[in-house]
Design a protein around this motif. Structure first.
Motif, mmCIF file in Angstrom:
data_model
loop_
_atom_site.group_PDB
_atom_site.id
_atom_site.type_symbol
_atom_site.label_atom_id
_atom_site.label_comp_id
_atom_site.label_asym_id
_atom_site.label_seq_id
_atom_site.Cartn_x
_atom_site.Cartn_y
_atom_site.Cartn_z
ATOM 1 N N VAL A 228 0.846 -1.182 0.000
ATOM 2 C CA VAL A 228 0.000 0.000 0.000
ATOM 3 C C VAL A 228 0.884 1.235 0.000
ATOM 4 O O VAL A 228 1.691 1.451 0.916
ATOM 5 C CB VAL A 228 -0.937 0.003 1.225
ATOM 6 N N GLY A 230 -0.116 4.338 0.017
ATOM 7 C CA GLY A 230 -0.675 5.428 0.803
ATOM 8 C C GLY A 230 -2.154 5.572 0.514
ATOM 9 O O GLY A 230 -2.749 4.724 -0.163
ATOM 10 N N HIS A 231 -2.736 6.648 1.005
ATOM 11 C CA HIS A 231 -4.165 6.883 0.823
ATOM 12 C C HIS A 231 -4.393 8.326 0.385
ATOM 13 O O HIS A 231 -3.747 9.252 0.893
ATOM 14 C CB HIS A 231 -4.932 6.617 2.120
ATOM 15 N N GLY A 232 -5.274 8.494 -0.612
ATOM 16 C CA GLY A 232 -5.628 9.827 -1.046
ATOM 17 C C GLY A 232 -4.495 10.545 -1.777
ATOM 18 O O GLY A 232 -3.544 9.929 -2.272
ATOM 19 N N ASP A 234 -1.941 12.051 -0.773
ATOM 20 C CA ASP A 234 -0.595 11.868 -0.242
ATOM 21 C C ASP A 234 0.146 10.714 -0.915
ATOM 22 O O ASP A 234 1.377 10.632 -0.856
ATOM 23 C CB ASP A 234 -0.656 11.609 1.264
ATOM 24 N N ALA A 235 -0.593 9.793 -1.559
ATOM 25 C CA ALA A 235 0.045 8.641 -2.197
ATOM 26 C C ALA A 235 0.517 8.937 -3.611
ATOM 27 O O ALA A 235 1.232 8.135 -4.213
ATOM 28 C CB ALA A 235 -0.938 7.475 -2.230
#
Length: 250
Positions: A228, A230-232, A234-235
């Motif tokens: 993974v 990251g999320h949103g 920021d990734a």
């Protein structure tokens, strides 16, 4: 044309392989049984030849009584005769197997013996060659194209991108590979005929061989792991970096 096709009862191809705790056998309690794809093509080839030239396609297996199921499957495809070389549960090695088949061949007088290039479970490639040696017959292996006439056979295969052709006098032994033909589906009349057909039986004597099984093991499969990034929003920088490393952005 009298043709013998040798098949083997094996766990269904594509299922998960599990070994018994003692490491001596494949645990088949959760799997079905069939014959290998190579052998399905061998049955189809024999049926096509006898449809064209006349004669009988006989299917044979060496195994326990339950292997009659596989013989009936072959009868449903068009084979006209079935022979069970019934065992007492002990595993026959390639030497004993070829010797038992040779006895049936000598007793009946076949013009051609077809086998799959290798069994789906052991993959040892030995029985066809050992059978031909014991009979003193010519043999061709790994065949993807076979032309049979009353005068002989021409067997073709590919090796390292080059086609090889072998002219064989009959009687002969030929091992075929998947792709030599497209096996037909059994018809309803064929299934009904196979269900009623008699299966000839004999019980060859088991003989010990020099090879001894130590243990079976299932090779470790490749593991797939996801990361993974990251999320949103920021990734996004890490995603761009990975795509750049893969050459997608160049």
């Amino acid at each position: 044309m009298e043709i013998l096709v040798c098949v083997k009862r094996v766990p269904t191809v594509g299922g998960k392989i599990v070994v018994t705790p003692d490491g001596q056998d494949v645990d088949t309690r959760m799997s079905g049984f069939s014959i290998s794809p190579h052998e399905e093509c061998a049955v189809e080839e024999a049926v096509q030849i006898t449809e064209r030239l006349g004669g009988t396609a006989t299917v044979l297996t060496l195994g326990p009584e339950v292997a009659i199921e596989q013989l009936r499957d072959a009868l449903a495809l068009g084979a006209g005769r079935a022979v069970l070389l019934e065992t007492d549960g002990r595993e026959f090695g390639p030497i004993a197997t070829s010797s038992a088949i040779a006895a049936e061949v000598k007793a009946h007088g076949y013009d051609l013996v077809l086998l799959g290039n290798e069994a789906a479970d052991t993959g040892d490639y030995q029985v066809g060659i050992r059978l031909a040696h014991e009979l003193g017959w010519p043999v061709a292996t790994g065949i993807k194209n076979l032309t049979v006439t009353p005068d002989g056979a021409v067997a073709r295969r590919e090796y390292r991108g080059v086609e090889e052709a072998y002219s064989l006098p009959l009687p002969a032994v030929v091992t075929v590979k998947e792709g030599i033909n497209l096996p037909r589906y059994p018809s309803l009349p064929g299934r009904l005929r196979a269900k009623r057909a008699a299966v000839e039986r004999s019980a060859p004597a088991w003989a010990a061989e020099g090879l001894r099984k130590q243990a079976l093991r299932v090779p470790a499969g490749s593991k797939h792991q996801a990361t993974v990034l990251g999320h949103g929003p920021d990734a996004v920088p890490d995603l761009v970096r990975v795509l750049d490393e893969l050459g997608v952005l160049s």
